[in-house]
Design a protein around this motif. Structure first.
Motif, PDB file in Angstrom:
ATOM      1  N   UNK A  90       0.941  -2.304   6.938  1.00  0.00           N
ATOM      2  CA  UNK A  90       2.204  -2.263   6.216  1.00  0.00           C
ATOM      3  C   UNK A  90       2.557  -3.635   5.695  1.00  0.00           C
ATOM      4  N   UNK A  91       3.813  -4.014   5.882  1.00  0.00           N
ATOM      5  CA  UNK A  91       4.255  -5.372   5.533  1.00  0.00           C
ATOM      6  C   UNK A  91       4.498  -6.110   6.835  1.00  0.00           C
ATOM      7  N   UNK A  92       3.429  -6.307   7.607  1.00  0.00           N
ATOM      8  CA  UNK A  92       3.572  -6.822   8.969  1.00  0.00           C
ATOM      9  C   UNK A  92       3.998  -8.281   9.018  1.00  0.00           C
ATOM     10  N   UNK A  93       4.023  -8.957   7.867  1.00  0.00           N
ATOM     11  CA  UNK A  93       4.593 -10.301   7.830  1.00  0.00           C
ATOM     12  C   UNK A  93       6.109 -10.292   7.909  1.00  0.00           C
ATOM     13  N   UNK A  94       6.716  -9.107   7.754  1.00  0.00           N
ATOM     14  CA  UNK A  94       8.172  -9.018   7.663  1.00  0.00           C
ATOM     15  C   UNK A  94       8.799  -7.974   8.587  1.00  0.00           C
ATOM     16  N   UNK A  95       8.014  -7.060   9.116  1.00  0.00           N
ATOM     17  CA  UNK A  95       8.510  -6.012  10.001  1.00  0.00           C
ATOM     18  C   UNK A  95       7.470  -5.762  11.094  1.00  0.00           C
ATOM     19  N   UNK A  96       7.884  -5.269  12.264  1.00  0.00           N
ATOM     20  CA  UNK A  96       6.893  -4.898  13.274  1.00  0.00           C
ATOM     21  C   UNK A  96       5.861  -3.942  12.694  1.00  0.00           C
ATOM     22  N   UNK A  97       4.600  -4.222  12.957  1.00  0.00           N
ATOM     23  CA  UNK A  97       3.501  -3.505  12.309  1.00  0.00           C
ATOM     24  C   UNK A  97       3.417  -2.046  12.733  1.00  0.00           C
ATOM     25  N   UNK A  98       2.767  -1.263  11.866  1.00  0.00           N
ATOM     26  CA  UNK A  98       2.558   0.166  12.097  1.00  0.00           C
ATOM     27  C   UNK A  98       3.858   0.889  12.450  1.00  0.00           C
ATOM     28  N   UNK A  99       4.850   0.677  11.600  1.00  0.00           N
ATOM     29  CA  UNK A  99       6.103   1.424  11.648  1.00  0.00           C
ATOM     30  C   UNK A  99       6.398   1.878  10.220  1.00  0.00           C
ATOM     31  N   UNK A 100       7.209   2.910  10.085  1.00  0.00           N
ATOM     32  CA  UNK A 100       7.554   3.338   8.737  1.00  0.00           C
ATOM     33  C   UNK A 100       8.357   2.269   8.012  1.00  0.00           C
ATOM     34  N   UNK A 101       9.080   1.429   8.755  1.00  0.00           N
ATOM     35  CA  UNK A 101       9.764   0.312   8.128  1.00  0.00           C
ATOM     36  C   UNK A 101       8.783  -0.651   7.489  1.00  0.00           C
ATOM     37  N   UNK A 102       7.666  -0.904   8.175  1.00  0.00           N
ATOM     38  CA  UNK A 102       6.631  -1.793   7.649  1.00  0.00           C
ATOM     39  C   UNK A 102       5.877  -1.146   6.494  1.00  0.00           C
ATOM     40  N   UNK A 103       5.518   0.122   6.636  1.00  0.00           N
ATOM     41  CA  UNK A 103       4.772   0.818   5.582  1.00  0.00           C
ATOM     42  C   UNK A 103       5.584   0.892   4.284  1.00  0.00           C
ATOM     43  N   UNK A 104       6.841   1.275   4.418  1.00  0.00           N
ATOM     44  CA  UNK A 104       7.663   1.455   3.222  1.00  0.00           C
ATOM     45  C   UNK A 104       7.924   0.126   2.530  1.00  0.00           C
ATOM     46  N   UNK A 105       8.162  -0.919   3.314  1.00  0.00           N
ATOM     47  CA  UNK A 105       8.388  -2.232   2.714  1.00  0.00           C
ATOM     48  C   UNK A 105       7.146  -2.705   1.968  1.00  0.00           C
TER      49      UNK A 105
END
Length: 417
Positions: A90-105
Motif C-alpha cells: 500500500x502506502x506503507x510510508x504513510x500508514x500501517x502496512x497491509x491495511x485498507x487505509x494503506x491500500x487506498x492511500x
C-alpha cells in the motif's frame, strides 16, 4: 538483531533470533534504457496479465501482444505507465502496512498497482494480509491478555522465531486485533494510526478492488505475495490451492485478470502456473541466498544461479517476471554507494521477463549512501536521485513505500531522458 542506520544511528531493534526477511535486507521478521523496448515489453509480457499453460514465458509474451483487456474499463497492464509504480504493501510510508487505509492511500497517491496482500493463512484456512505469519510487530496482539498463552516459539524457514502466529488464530479472533506501525523508529508519524485498521482478508481485498475500480472509473491492479509456502504446506495449510480457489470464485484467475502473483519460492510460482493463468513473478533476494524451497528439497542452487541467462530462461518457462532486490540491479560497495549496474535487466529482457525490483523508500537508512541527507532514521534523503539511478537501468517498474515520490520521479525521468 539491530539495524544500523546511516552514520551509525539505530534504525530499529528486533527480537534476537528472528530470521532476516529477504524482502527487507537487514530487517527482522515480525514487525524488505531503451524506452521503446521497455514499452514493448510492457505490452507484450505484462500487458496481457497472465500465463497460458504449456507455453514458455517468451512464447506467452508473444501470444499476449495485442491482448490485455481486463475488467469493465479494459486496457490491461499495457495501458499503465512504464516504469510502473507499485505501492509496496500500500502506502506503507504513510500508514500501517497491509491495511485498507494503506491500500487506498496508495491509489490516491498515484500507484499504478497496489501490493494488496502478503498472504498467510489462519487456523481455519482463510487467507489474510500480513507481512509475516508472526504478527507481534504488526498488530496489537501483545495488548490482548486473552491471547497471552498463544505466544510461542517456532522454526520459520530454519530460524527459531518467537511471537504470535496467524495459523494459531481463527479468522474471527484475528478480526479482534488492530494493525500497528511495523517500523516506528523510521516512521514515528505512522503510529498516529495504530489501532485504527483491522486485518484484511484476501477475499475482502478482491471485493475492495472491484469497489475501487467502480468508484475511480479505471481498473485497479493488485500484486499479492504468497508467503512461506513450504512452511505452510508442511502445516497442512497449502497457500497455492487456497489462493487459486479464491481467485476462481471471483473470476480473477485468467490471463487478463488484474491480479499479479509473486513469491520468493520458485516452486510455489511453478505450482501456481498449473492452477491459474495470472501473470506470475519470482522474487529474488541477494545473490548468495537460497530460496527456502530449495533448502527444503536439497536443491543447491542460489539466486546467483537463477539470474544467469540459463536460470532466467528456466524461470521464463513458468513465469513472466522477476522481482529482484535493487542490489541485483545496481550493487553497492562497502560504503553503501552504488557501483556499476549488472547485466540483469538486459538478460531478463532477453529471456522475455519483466523486472519489478524492490524496495524504494524515502528514509535515509534505506537509500544508497550518496543519496542520504543526515543521519536521522526517519529523515528523508534524496529519494528522487535514487529513483533516477534505478530508472536509468531500464527496469519495468519498482516497488515503493512512497508512491507519490515514485510518480514524481517518473515524471522527472521522462522529462530528462
Amino acid at each position: 538483531m539491530q539495524d544500523i542506520a546511516a552514520g551509525g544511528a539505530l534504525m530499529e531493534s528486533g527480537q534476537t533470533g528472528r530470521p532476516v526477511d529477504p524482502r527487507e535486507p537487514g530487517e527482522p521478521y515480525g514487525r524488505e534504457r531503451g524506452t521503446g523496448r521497455r514499452a514493448l515489453l510492457g505490452a507484450a509480457v505484462l500487458g496481457a496479465g497472465g500465463a497460458v499453460p504449456g507455453l514458455s514465458g517468451t512464447a506467452r509474451a508473444a501470444e499476449a501482444e495485442g491482448a490485455g483487456t481486463a475488467g469493465p474499463h479494459g486496457g490491461g497492464l499495457k495501458g499503465l505507465p512504464v516504469p510502473t509504480i507499485i505501492g509496496h504493501r500500500g502506502a506503507s510510508g504513510y500508514r500501517p502496512e497491509h491495511t485498507f487505509g494503506s491500500y487506498e492511500l496508495a491509489l490516491d497517491l498515484g500507484a499504478d498497482i497496489v501490493e494488496a496482500g502478503d498472504l498467510v493463512p489462519t487456523k481455519d484456512g482463510q487467507l489474510v494480509c500480513r507481512h509475516e505469519p508472526e504478527i507481534g510487530g504488526t498488530t496489537d496482539v501483545a495488548n490482548h491478555p486473552e491471547f497471552a498463552g498463544r505466544r510461542t516459539t517456532k522454526t520459520l524457514d530454519g530460524v527459531s522465531t518467537t511471537g504470535w502466529f496467524t495459523e494459531d488464530f481463527t479468522l474471527a479472533e484475528l478480526k479482534t486485533l488492530r494493525a500497528v506501525e511495523r517500523i516506528p523508529a523510521n516512521r514515528p508519524h505512522n503510529t498516529l494510526y495504530d489501532g485504527r485498521f483491522e486485518i484484511p482478508t484476501f477475499e475482502e481485498v478482491l471485493k475492495w478492488q472491484d469497489e475501487q475500480t467502480r468508484r475511480r472509473g479505471k481498473q485497479v491492479w493488485i500484486y499479492p505475495e504468497l508467503k512461506h509456502p513450504t512452511y505452510f504446506r508442511k502445516l497442512g495449510l497449502g497457500i497455492e490451492e487456497r489462493l487459486a480457489r479464491v481467485l476462481r470464485r471471483h473470476g480473477k484467475h485468467r490471463r487478463t485478470s488484474p491480479v499479479l502473483l509473486q513469491s520468493f519460492e520458485p516452486t510455489s510460482i511453478r505450482r501456481m502456473s498449473g492452477l491459474v493463468d495470472n501473470t506470475l513473478a519470482v522474487l529474488l533476494s541477494d545473490a548468495g541466498s537460497r530460496p527456502w524451497d530449495f533448502v527444503a528439497t536439497g536443491d543447491p542452487r542460489t539466486v546467483a544461479d537463477l539470474i544467469t541467462p540459463e536460470g532466467l530462461k528456466e524461470i521464463a518457462g513458468y513465469a513472466q517476471g522477476i522481482g529482484p532486490t535493487l542490489d541485483l540491479i545496481i550493487p553497492k560497495d562497502s560504503a553503501g554507494r552504488l557501483t556499476r549496474p549488472t547485466t540483469l535487466v538486459a538478460d531478463a529482457h532477453r529471456a522475455g521477463l519483466i523486472l519489478h525490483p524492490y524496495t524504494m523508500r524515502n528514509e535515509n537508512p534505506f537509500l544508497p549512501a550518496e543519496f542520504r541527507r543526515g543521519t536521522d532514521p526517519d529523515g528523508y534523503g534524496d529519494a528522487f536521485g535514487a529513483f533516477a539511478a534505478y530508472f536509468a537501468t531500464g527496469i519495468d517498474g519498482v516497488f515503493t513505500d512512497n508512491a507519490d515520490t515514485g510518480v514524481l520521479a517518473r515524471e522527472d525521468f521522462r522529462k530528462n531522458r
